[in-house]
Design a protein around this motif. Sequence first.
Motif, short mmCIF file in Angstrom:
data_model
loop_
_atom_site.label_atom_id
_atom_site.label_comp_id
_atom_site.label_asym_id
_atom_site.label_seq_id
_atom_site.Cartn_x
_atom_site.Cartn_y
_atom_site.Cartn_z
N GLU A 53 1.02 5.37 -0.25
CA GLU A 53 0.38 6.65 -0.42
C GLU A 53 0.78 7.66 -1.38
OE1 GLU A 53 -2.43 7.26 1.21
OE2 GLU A 53 -2.48 5.49 2.41
N GLU A 54 -0.01 8.03 -2.32
CA GLU A 54 0.72 8.98 -3.35
C GLU A 54 1.00 10.38 -2.92
OE1 GLU A 54 1.92 7.69 -6.08
OE2 GLU A 54 0.17 6.12 -6.95
N LYS B 242 0.94 -1.30 -0.07
CA LYS B 242 -0.13 -0.10 0.23
C LYS B 242 0.70 1.24 -0.05
CE LYS B 242 -3.68 2.21 2.61
NZ LYS B 242 -4.57 2.70 1.23
N CYS C 125 0.82 12.86 -4.25
CA CYS C 125 0.01 14.15 -4.67
C CYS C 125 -1.10 14.39 -3.79
CB CYS C 125 -0.96 13.37 -5.91
SG CYS C 125 -2.20 14.47 -6.55
N GLY D 14 -4.13 12.85 -3.87
CA GLY D 14 -4.04 11.42 -3.86
C GLY D 14 -4.51 10.58 -5.04
#
Length: 330
Positions: free
Chosen positions: A144-145, A142, A147, A150
Amino acid sequence: MDPSLRQFATDVIRAEASAVQGLTDTIGESFERAVRLILDCPGAVLTSGIGKAGHVARKLSASFSSTGTPSHFLNPAEALHGDLGSVRRGDVVVILSSSGESDEILRMLSVIKKLGDPVIAITSGRGNALGRFSDVVLELGKIEEACPLGLAPSASTPAMMALGDALFLSVMRGRRFTADDFALYHPAGQLGRKLIKVREAMGFRRGENLPVASDRLTVGQVLHEVSAIKRRSGAVILVDEQGRVTGIFSDGDLRRLITDDDGSALRRPVRDVMTPSPKRIHGDRLASEAIALMRPLRIDELPVVDDDDRPIGLIDIQDLVVLRMLDVEG
């Protein structure tokens, strides 16, 4: 610059570095199986992905190809319109998709499974559709971007890139891919030029056009010996009775000899006027090393020798100019 913007940019880099660092825990049995599948592959390695993952897949394919593993990129959208014909039995397909749920990917995957080729997935986990129907899954975990919305792929793409690099470099190591192999696949550009051997770069070769003569001859006899060579060099290599290099006689030596000539210059023994024990280089050394020898001494020709110090060639500065070697570090 706005301090908050600086902090945001720093956070992006930290997020991406963290995503890559987290991959170290995923290198295990599945990774070893993926490497073995590719090493044992009798066909080609096809890489595929859509969007940003597709760009990473293109890079991965290029990296495989340049390190001894036949590979090409398969666009999932184009694959559904005929490009699946490029898939052959015996190929291995590496599919990159963070979500593992892209429609184009899954529709392509269904056809590849019918062909029976093994599929390696680089994706977030085994539970998504791509992971469930792949033979080997390399999990990104997993991520987390970075950005702020997201949405835009950011931290996930460098993670894919790093895992792909670990894969192709492990395969390269498994193939015992050498610097010589690398030079074969990279004949142009800075990387390839760094690995060119002297024997590949030299323009004068034994048995073809190498200007070599006995050091027991006179200057006139030496000039006559090499006069039949079509491509003229700026020097003649002199050898002893065993054929080993003893000296070199250059155009510059000849000019200096006849400047105050009393008519006897051409009758003089060449060993009296040659440059004795000249610098030389082994044919298996790098051409960049030849440059490193020639530049400080301001010489234009360098004898190339074998293990017994017998000449096998002559490398001229013009040979290196043609190969654009003068800007390559020695």
